[in-house]
Design a protein around this motif. Sequence first.
Motif, PDB file in Angstrom:
ATOM      1  N   PRO A  66     -37.422  56.886 -62.659  1.00 49.03           N
ATOM      2  CA  PRO A  66     -37.007  58.016 -63.492  1.00 49.03           C
ATOM      3  C   PRO A  66     -38.082  58.508 -64.458  1.00 49.03           C
ATOM      4  CG  PRO A  66     -35.922  56.001 -64.194  1.00 49.03           C
ATOM      5  CD  PRO A  66     -36.637  55.689 -62.918  1.00 49.03           C
ATOM      6  N   PHE A  67     -39.148  57.732 -64.666  1.00 48.76           N
ATOM      7  CA  PHE A  67     -40.158  58.117 -65.640  1.00 48.76           C
ATOM      8  C   PHE A  67     -41.218  59.050 -65.065  1.00 48.76           C
ATOM      9  CE2 PHE A  67     -38.595  54.040 -67.266  1.00 48.76           C
ATOM     10  CZ  PHE A  67     -38.110  54.502 -68.470  1.00 48.76           C
ATOM     11  N   TYR A  68     -41.275  59.153 -63.744  1.00 49.66           N
ATOM     12  CA  TYR A  68     -42.293  60.003 -63.129  1.00 49.66           C
ATOM     13  C   TYR A  68     -41.667  61.246 -62.529  1.00 49.66           C
ATOM     14  CZ  TYR A  68     -45.562  56.070 -63.300  1.00 49.66           C
ATOM     15  OH  TYR A  68     -46.376  55.066 -63.709  1.00 49.66           O
ATOM     16  N   ARG A  69     -42.450  62.313 -62.487  1.00 46.63           N
ATOM     17  CA  ARG A  69     -42.021  63.492 -61.731  1.00 46.63           C
ATOM     18  C   ARG A  69     -41.983  63.110 -60.251  1.00 46.63           C
ATOM     19  NH1 ARG A  69     -42.807  67.876 -65.307  1.00 46.63           N
ATOM     20  NH2 ARG A  69     -44.184  67.262 -67.003  1.00 46.63           N
TER      21      ARG A  69
ATOM     22  N   ASN B 178     -42.842  68.960 -59.256  1.00 54.09           N
ATOM     23  CA  ASN B 178     -43.035  68.982 -60.709  1.00 54.09           C
ATOM     24  C   ASN B 178     -41.760  68.758 -61.506  1.00 54.09           C
ATOM     25  OD1 ASN B 178     -45.807  69.285 -60.886  1.00 54.09           O
ATOM     26  ND2 ASN B 178     -45.633  71.465 -60.408  1.00 54.09           N
ATOM     27  N   ARG B 179     -40.684  68.353 -60.827  1.00 51.07           N
ATOM     28  CA  ARG B 179     -39.445  68.077 -61.546  1.00 51.07           C
ATOM     29  C   ARG B 179     -39.284  66.577 -61.705  1.00 51.07           C
ATOM     30  NH1 ARG B 179     -35.033  72.005 -61.912  1.00 51.07           N
ATOM     31  NH2 ARG B 179     -35.934  73.987 -61.256  1.00 51.07           N
ATOM     32  N   TYR B 180     -38.412  66.227 -62.645  1.00 46.33           N
ATOM     33  CA  TYR B 180     -38.038  64.814 -62.773  1.00 46.33           C
ATOM     34  C   TYR B 180     -36.822  64.548 -61.894  1.00 46.33           C
ATOM     35  CZ  TYR B 180     -41.250  64.101 -66.603  1.00 46.33           C
ATOM     36  OH  TYR B 180     -42.376  63.955 -67.340  1.00 46.33           O
TER      37      TYR B 180
ATOM     38  N   HIS C  90     -33.962  63.256 -62.344  1.00 43.63           N
ATOM     39  CA  HIS C  90     -32.619  63.571 -62.844  1.00 43.63           C
ATOM     40  C   HIS C  90     -32.331  65.064 -62.844  1.00 43.63           C
ATOM     41  CE1 HIS C  90     -34.972  63.953 -66.632  1.00 43.63           C
ATOM     42  NE2 HIS C  90     -34.143  64.952 -66.829  1.00 43.63           N
ATOM     43  N   GLN C  91     -33.359  65.886 -62.623  1.00 43.10           N
ATOM     44  CA  GLN C  91     -33.126  67.332 -62.597  1.00 43.10           C
ATOM     45  C   GLN C  91     -32.730  67.818 -61.205  1.00 43.10           C
ATOM     46  OE1 GLN C  91     -37.103  68.128 -64.142  1.00 43.10           O
ATOM     47  NE2 GLN C  91     -36.193  69.040 -65.969  1.00 43.10           N
TER      48      GLN C  91
END
Lengths: 335, 578
Positions: free
Chosen positions: B380-383, B424-426, B428-429
Amino acid sequence: MGRIPVSYLINRLITFMLTVFIAATLIWIIPRLSPVDPVDVMLGRMAAGGGSIENSDAILTQLRQSFGLDQPMIVQYLLYLKNTLTFDFGLSTASFPTPVASLIGNALPWTLGLMFISLIVTFIIGNLLGALMVWENTPKIWKVAIPSAMVFTAIPPLLSGLLLMYVFATQLRWFPLTGAYGLNVEPGWDWDFIVSVLHHGFLPALSIVIVTFGFWALGMRGLMITVQGEDYSVLAKAKGLRPRYILYRYMIRNAILPQVTAFALQIGGLVAGQVLVERIFAYPGMGKLLYDAILDQDFPVIQGVSFVIILMTALAVFLVDLIYPLIDPRIRHEM
Amino acid sequence: MTVLEIKDVSIDFPTSRGVVHAVTDVSLSVPQGRRIGFIGESGSGKTTTALAAMRMLAAPGFVSAGEIHLNSLGKTDILKLNEEEMRRVRLRKIAYIPQGAMNSLNPVMRVEHQIWDGIIAHEGAVTQAELQRRSDAALEGVGLDPTIVGRLFPHELSGGMKQRVCIAIGVCLDPDLIIADEPTSALDVITQRHVMQTLREVQAKIGAGLILIGHDMGLMAQSVDDIAVLKKGELVEFGPTRQIIENPRHPYTKELISSVPLVGGESFLDPSAAPKAAGGDSATPLLELKGVSKRYGAVTALHPMSFRLDGAVPQIISIVGQSGSGKSTMGSLMLGFNAPSTGEVLFRGQDVYRQHAAEKLAFRKDVQAVFQDPYACFNPFYRVNHALKFPFERFGLSEGPDHTRAAMEDACRAVGLAPETVLNRYPHQLSGGQRQRLIVARALMLSPKLLIADEPVSMVDASLRATILKNIHDLKDQHGISILYITHDLATAYHVSDFVMVLYKGHVVEAGPPKEVIGDPQHAYTRLLIDSIPWPELDRDWGSADDARAALDKLAEVDRRPDTVYRGSVPGFELSQG
């Protein structure tokens, strides 16, 4: 509840004994890696105290003999193991010739009393406050007050102790400044003595509680958030159970389980005491004994105290292993 | 007589980025004894609407408009009750059967205590004998033996038993309404049928209304009287089950119905595409299992089995079975995560569990995996770029940042994602479906030789399943990748695979081309699996509760004769038991 299987018991008992054995061996090896010769230290202390020393070589030899330092290493080791297991840690070099066992015997009850009470109080208060930070029915004012109180966690126990001493002992004079009991009472199981001990123990205990409850509260808060999201907490609410019942029987009851393990580990550290807290309150416990022994390079005492700490930790873990299946039925399944 | 009436209810979730209207103007009533299905995809507001009736919306959600009336409370709007009054409504008037059967019971309390505390919370002091009598009756009502099950802790029960305990808790106070939130989503088809039949039986007995929340049109068709179709918080269609299934009016309803893959139905794949030959050395098989078995202590998860996958022509081999059949064990053995107890797993002639570091690296590049949970697969910490880029660069495939970028964009497009909307999203998005497709894209970028897909679509919405399976199927046709597809879903296995193995308790009970094995099952266990699937066809009988129980008894018979029924073979793949 069902009985604990014998195989599980034996397994845990062997783990316990192995831990103690390995620890005892390490305690023996580590001081021998130190370049300091305890006999030299003792001689140095004598020299400082009593001027010149006649026939110092003879004294040296005799001391080495009395500590068994002239024997081959393996003999020293086996002798040490035998002595340790019978709680014979030899004689203190600093307060020669008092046996280490009697020094520990005098200090241990004070530390156990002070630390055990403050640990239990901290455990209960910390976990309860941690749980209240998460519970949805907690009054708003508490949800603000509890995190604010956590500020104390950042204060070193030494400082909080001095602060409490200044306010309650020096200024308000509600509590005595130092010591474990008053000079006007005789140690014994009578009312005056017990009151005096409780009176003297209050400030050191309080200084430990206010700086360590945050550790439990923060841990509990995290665990409670996890439990709150569990399906069984949702179902408990959907069952129309009373909020307090859900808090105690569903949430805290499950969240507390990892905290019990942490509690066991703390018991070990508890024997060493809050070294500095005992030091500033001049409390005659294990922490002060260890502190003085380190300053005096009193190896037999350091060894003895270290061994007792490890023994207590191993014992506490062993006991929690035995209790755990009773509080978490899932563990029984795995054994 | 109406039990519950929902009038013009809207539910809002205020967030930092504005108010989300989760439910808009939903009106609906539940008559006594009638079963209503709420169907829709995730985010459609079906659970939110039902939870509003329990007043248990997750924060910060709240009912912004409308009224909810419970008939037995007179004309009072339950949204106006105070907390204590509402508490008394829960379980006594409206019972809730939760989704997560695995985790819905308090792990440190015995089963019967969890029935008792509900009774005590609503009736106060009840004698011990009375509590015992009522918990026994409730457990008997759901087909569990109270003298044994009542004294057990939740971890000692199977998933199906736990869910039946939840039903017993729900009906012990004879509520007016039962809300069942995807009560069988975590269960396999055989258990699902049993639990669903049990729920229908006890609901009919106490005459309560039932709201069944779900996303499976087949299950709805077999279980409820009326269906409410929700989409993005709006009730788009409501009517009797027969009308909805046979004559859906709203396009979304049609889409939901057609997204259920059927055995023997029309394929959602393009049949004209011809597989591209993978080439390579056909003398050494791509993957070979030689007498592989796996034991965990006294439990045998997988009995000795051997197969040989040539891989010269890419194929999709499906491994189907219930939970506990050993199918995921097979997956982890083939990935070299677990050592087999006997035998060896060979990838291009090399034992996958005993490899040097360099061989292991090559193996990891050539054998990729797609797992069940698209939420747990990303850090979860990386795109998401990181998840795609890192293995690509690590395996030395990159010729520079621009090349990597182009490869990432190509891979996204290959799985039907627009690169600009996902990169370029995380994590969770992104939605579950987008994430799972990115996992497929990630595997694709490494151009592996073999893909092991363990339940790749079981956690995504039905309408996306077909798309993701199509992506996976394309890997075979367009990229020449052989695939092992591990699943519990026979209908999808029927469509995507070239060869199917049915696993039961670590034995292959039936194997062959899907048209034979699934289209016309011969083994008793395969037949039971097929019979247990809820079909979105009303005239197809799902059987009664007794049938479901009889079916479980039949399984015991299978236990005694775990022989393999061979139903033909395909070139390039050989299977043998032992």
